[in-house]
Design a protein around this motif. Structure first.
Motif, PDB file in Angstrom:
ATOM      1  N   ARG A  47     -41.151  76.329  88.513  1.00 54.41           N
ATOM      2  CA  ARG A  47     -41.807  75.195  87.719  1.00 54.41           C
ATOM      3  C   ARG A  47     -42.917  74.812  87.825  1.00 54.41           C
ATOM      4  NH1 ARG A  47     -36.164  72.098  86.439  1.00 54.41           N
ATOM      5  NH2 ARG A  47     -34.951  74.142  86.512  1.00 54.41           N
ATOM      6  N   GLU A  99     -33.248  84.046  85.661  1.00 51.53           N
ATOM      7  CA  GLU A  99     -33.717  82.683  85.823  1.00 51.53           C
ATOM      8  C   GLU A  99     -34.517  82.554  87.023  1.00 51.53           C
ATOM      9  OE1 GLU A  99     -31.670  79.091  84.187  1.00 51.53           O
ATOM     10  OE2 GLU A  99     -30.523  80.301  82.783  1.00 51.53           O
ATOM     11  N   LEU A 100     -35.686  81.758  87.288  1.00 52.60           N
ATOM     12  CA  LEU A 100     -36.193  81.398  88.051  1.00 52.60           C
ATOM     13  C   LEU A 100     -36.733  79.933  88.437  1.00 52.60           C
ATOM     14  CD1 LEU A 100     -38.721  84.668  88.122  1.00 52.60           C
ATOM     15  CD2 LEU A 100     -36.652  84.263  89.707  1.00 52.60           C
ATOM     16  N   PRO A 101     -35.790  79.319  88.446  1.00 52.78           N
ATOM     17  CA  PRO A 101     -35.916  77.779  88.535  1.00 52.78           C
ATOM     18  C   PRO A 101     -36.950  77.347  89.389  1.00 52.78           C
ATOM     19  CG  PRO A 101     -33.798  78.001  89.515  1.00 52.78           C
ATOM     20  CD  PRO A 101     -34.515  79.490  88.870  1.00 52.78           C
ATOM     21  N   GLN A 102     -37.189  77.975  90.679  1.00 46.50           N
ATOM     22  CA  GLN A 102     -38.012  77.546  91.489  1.00 46.50           C
ATOM     23  C   GLN A 102     -39.504  77.742  91.113  1.00 46.50           C
ATOM     24  OE1 GLN A 102     -35.957  80.149  91.727  1.00 46.50           O
ATOM     25  NE2 GLN A 102     -36.824  81.694  92.601  1.00 46.50           N
TER      26      GLN A 102
END
Length: 70
Positions: free
Chosen positions: A70, A65-68
Motif C-alpha cells: 500500500r 492480491e498484495l495488500p502489503q
C-alpha cells in the motif's frame, strides 16, 4: 546451472520461477507478456504460447492480491 530434475546441464530457465531445465524435462505454458486496452476499450494481451516451464512450479491462473504494498 543444472536441471532441477536430473542435475544435468540446463538449456534454459523456467519463465515462471527461474529453475534450470534441460531439454528432456522442459515443458511449455502460455505466458502473458503485456496487457493493454485498445481504442474501443477492449482489453487485449500479448501472449507467448510456449514459454519454457519447469513443470514443478504452479503459476496462478488468477491475480494475487498484495495488500502489503500500500
Amino acid at each position: 546451472m543444472n536441471c532441477w530434475h536430473c542435475e544435468r546441464p540446463a538449456h534454459g530457465t523456467c519463465r515462471f520461477c527461474g529453475r534450470g531445465v534441460c531439454r528432456e524435462h522442459a515443458q511449455a505454458l502460455p505466458h502473458i507478456e503485456e496487457l493493454y486496452r485498445n481504442d474501443q476499450g477492449t482489453f487485449k494481451a500479448l501472449v507467448v504460447a510456449d514459454a519454457l516451464w519447469c513443470g514443478v512450479c504452479k503459476p496462478k491462473e488468477d491475480p494475487v492480491e498484495l495488500p502489503q504494498l500500500r
